[in-house]
Design an enzyme around this catalytic site. Structure first.
Site, PDB file in Angstrom:
ATOM      1  N   GLU A 221      -0.033 -13.608  -3.255  1.00  0.00           N
ATOM      2  CA  GLU A 221       0.317 -13.430  -4.220  1.00  0.00           C
ATOM      3  C   GLU A 221       2.501 -12.830  -4.475  1.00  0.00           C
ATOM      4  O   GLU A 221       2.374 -12.014  -3.665  1.00  0.00           O
ATOM      5  CB  GLU A 221       0.046 -12.551  -4.834  1.00  0.00           C
TER       6      GLU A 221
ATOM      7  N   CYS B  79       4.680  -8.882 -11.188  1.00  0.00           N
ATOM      8  CA  CYS B  79       5.697 -10.211 -11.453  1.00  0.00           C
ATOM      9  C   CYS B  79       4.908 -11.249 -12.271  1.00  0.00           C
ATOM     10  O   CYS B  79       5.512 -12.255 -12.216  1.00  0.00           O
ATOM     11  CB  CYS B  79       4.050 -10.465  -9.422  1.00  0.00           C
TER      12      CYS B  79
END
Length: 518
Positions: free
Chosen positions: A289, A323
């Site tokens: 990720e 994020c």
């Protein structure tokens, strides 16, 4: 409650004075052990090394939270040997036993909840609400993945057997030794999720936590030990990425790498993992990720106040260091001025300061490196757009940057394309919903996004064409919930490994079919 029933951990209600008192007591407790030295943990053994990293409070960088021993190549080799040896028995442990370790760890976390959150307030600069949510999410990961493992281990009816001919079985088996490389922004939740998923699936782990939040990582190790996890299943080995990280990524016996962090590091890991090295008899699996450039699209027909609040909350929660944070607001020209005005109003209402004080809703950025990088992007914004509010910063005591908004940006400007990972919001105007959809998809990322609209047709178009792994309709673009909103993105946001989802554990295993003639 049946073992399969899953419910998310409730967040702490800080409108109640008793909860404020409990959190303040937890801060005092943490302050009672700050500055201590923390060793490596390899095969259950505490190993002290001469090299240390000093963890500091980003709200007051003169305050030492802990001194953490760092692994070198020799310690990394010991950890790999331990992980390989212990994998041979751990892979055969009944999934129910492995799941039970996670259930016990979840209960320990519940008892230590405020202490863990308070430690993140001091070590990571997390405001109380953000730290509490981090701990709650860690508990959710443990509870959810334990249940998922129990379900996956009972899949006898997945494949068919042929009557009077053969009996077929389909089962999942563990992969092997995994390198788990975790981030600092969710230092308990993401670390817990990544690590627990690997071990409950029957793998052993080399755990390399982020350099600025290694004390909370050590506390996680203590919890797993208390929950009954055998020695050597997780080997705690903080160290330099160029030394320890490089070793475990390239090692021929590493079976998979689970990584959360920047695009640059994630891409490098992906490249190195693809190389087959001498003695390697498999293709390494990468679960990555790697961030985003997330947008909230505001339609002409919308709830104006909802749009502005969603943007500000998504952009500046935990100083924009998520994020999933909204770093782009793409607003229809018919409502642009009104929403920009509200963005300014709500942004300037945010109280900034040392997060030990509950009333400070936004704290510092992570460290001096983050401070300098974000400051450089503010200078870029001053050249590319118009400063609406913020832009000031001070690192004399802590790494504080005011929430900053730039408006009237070109969709292709650097500030609209590059991940800042800090409290900087880029705003641009579009003439139509169709143009807005083009802008939301014009980056190399595809993690989260949101659309604020009262137009059902536009919502349905966004449902199909807004190319992100996590899309939200008429709400903010942060705050994915384990088990309800599996999290992971497209394109350069990573491998679309949906953390907190029904297929995440399978990424840590491989399928095996067994047929027996009757």
């Amino acid at each position: 409650m049946a073992i399969y029933d899953y419910r998310t951990e409730k967040l702490t209600d800080f409108s109640k004075q008793e909860n404020i008192n409990l959190y303040e007591e937890a801060i005092k407790k943490v302050r009672g052990y700050i500055g201590e030295e923390y060793p490596l943990i390899i095969n259950g053994e505490r190993i002290y090394t001469e090299k240390h990293i000093i963890s500091v409070n980003p709200s007051n960088h003169k305050e030492v939270i802990g001194k953490i021993c760092q692994a070198g190549l020799e310690e990394a080799k010991l950890a790999m040997e331990a992980a390989l040896t212990n994998f041979e028995y751990w892979k055969k442990v009944d999934p129910r036993v492995r799941a039970d370790v996670l259930f016990k760890a979840a209960n320990i976390m519940k008892r230590k909840r405020h202490e863990l959150s308070a430690l993140m307030t001091l070590e990571a600069g997390k405001p109380w609400v953000e730290a509490d949510a981090d701990t709650a999410e860690a508990i959710d990961f443990l509870e959810y993945y334990a249940r998922q493992m129990l379900k996956i281990s009972r899949i006898d009816d997945v494949v068919l057997s042929r009557r009077d001919m053969e009996r077929n079985e389909y089962r999942y088996i563990p992969l092997g030794v995994g390198a788990v490389i975790t981030p600092w922004n969710f230092p308990l939740a993401i670390l817990t999720g990544m690590t627990s998923a690997a071990v409950v699936s029957g793998n052993t782990v080399l755990l390399k936590p982020a350099s600025t939040t290694q004390v909370i990582a050590y506390k996680f190790m203590e919890i797993m030990e208390e929950a009954g996890l055998p020695d050597g299943v997780i080997n705690f080995m903080p160290g330099r990425g160029s030394v320890v990280g490089d070793f475990i990524v390239k090692h021929p016996k590493t079976r998979f790498i689970s990584f959360t962090g920047s695009k640059a590091v994630g891409s490098s890991i992906y490249e190195e993992a693809a190389k087959v090295r001498e003695g390697q008899i498999w293709l390494k699996r990468v679960i990555a990720e790697m961030g985003g450039k997330d947008a909230i699209l505001v339609d002409s027909d919308c709830d104006i106040d909802l749009a502005a609040r969603s943007i500000v909350t998504s952009a500046f929660g935990f100083s924009g260091q998520k994020c999933s944070a909204c770093s782009r607001a793409i607003i229809h020209e018919e409502v642009y001025d009104e929403i920009v005005s509200l963005i300014k109003k709500y942004t300037e209402e945010i109280t900034i300061g040392n997060t030990q004080n509950f009333n400070n809703k936004m704290g510092p950025v992570n460290d001096i490196l983050a401070f300098d990088k974000i400051s450089e992007y503010i200078e870029v914004g001053n050249k590319e757009g118009k400063l609406l509010t913020g832009g000031t910063r001070n690192n004399e005591v802590g790494y504080f940057i005011d929430p900053t908004v730039f408006i009237d940006l070109d969709p292709n400007a650097r500030l609209m394309q590059e991940e800042v990972f800090g409290p900087v919001l880029a705003v641009c105007k579009v003439k139509s919903f169709e143009e807005g959809m083009e802008v939301v998809n014009n980056t190399e990322y595809g993690l989260t996004g949101a659309i604020i609209s009262n137009n059902r047709l536009h919502l349905e178009i966004a449902r199909e064409d807004f190319h992100v792994g996590n899309l939200y309709l008429n709400r903010k673009c942060t705050g994915a919930i384990v088990g309800y909103q599996p999290f992971g993105g497209f394109n350069m946001s990573g491998t679309d490994s949906k953390a907190g989802g029904p297929d995440y554990l399978v990424l840590h295993m491989q399928g095996k079919t067994i047929s027996e003639a009757l």
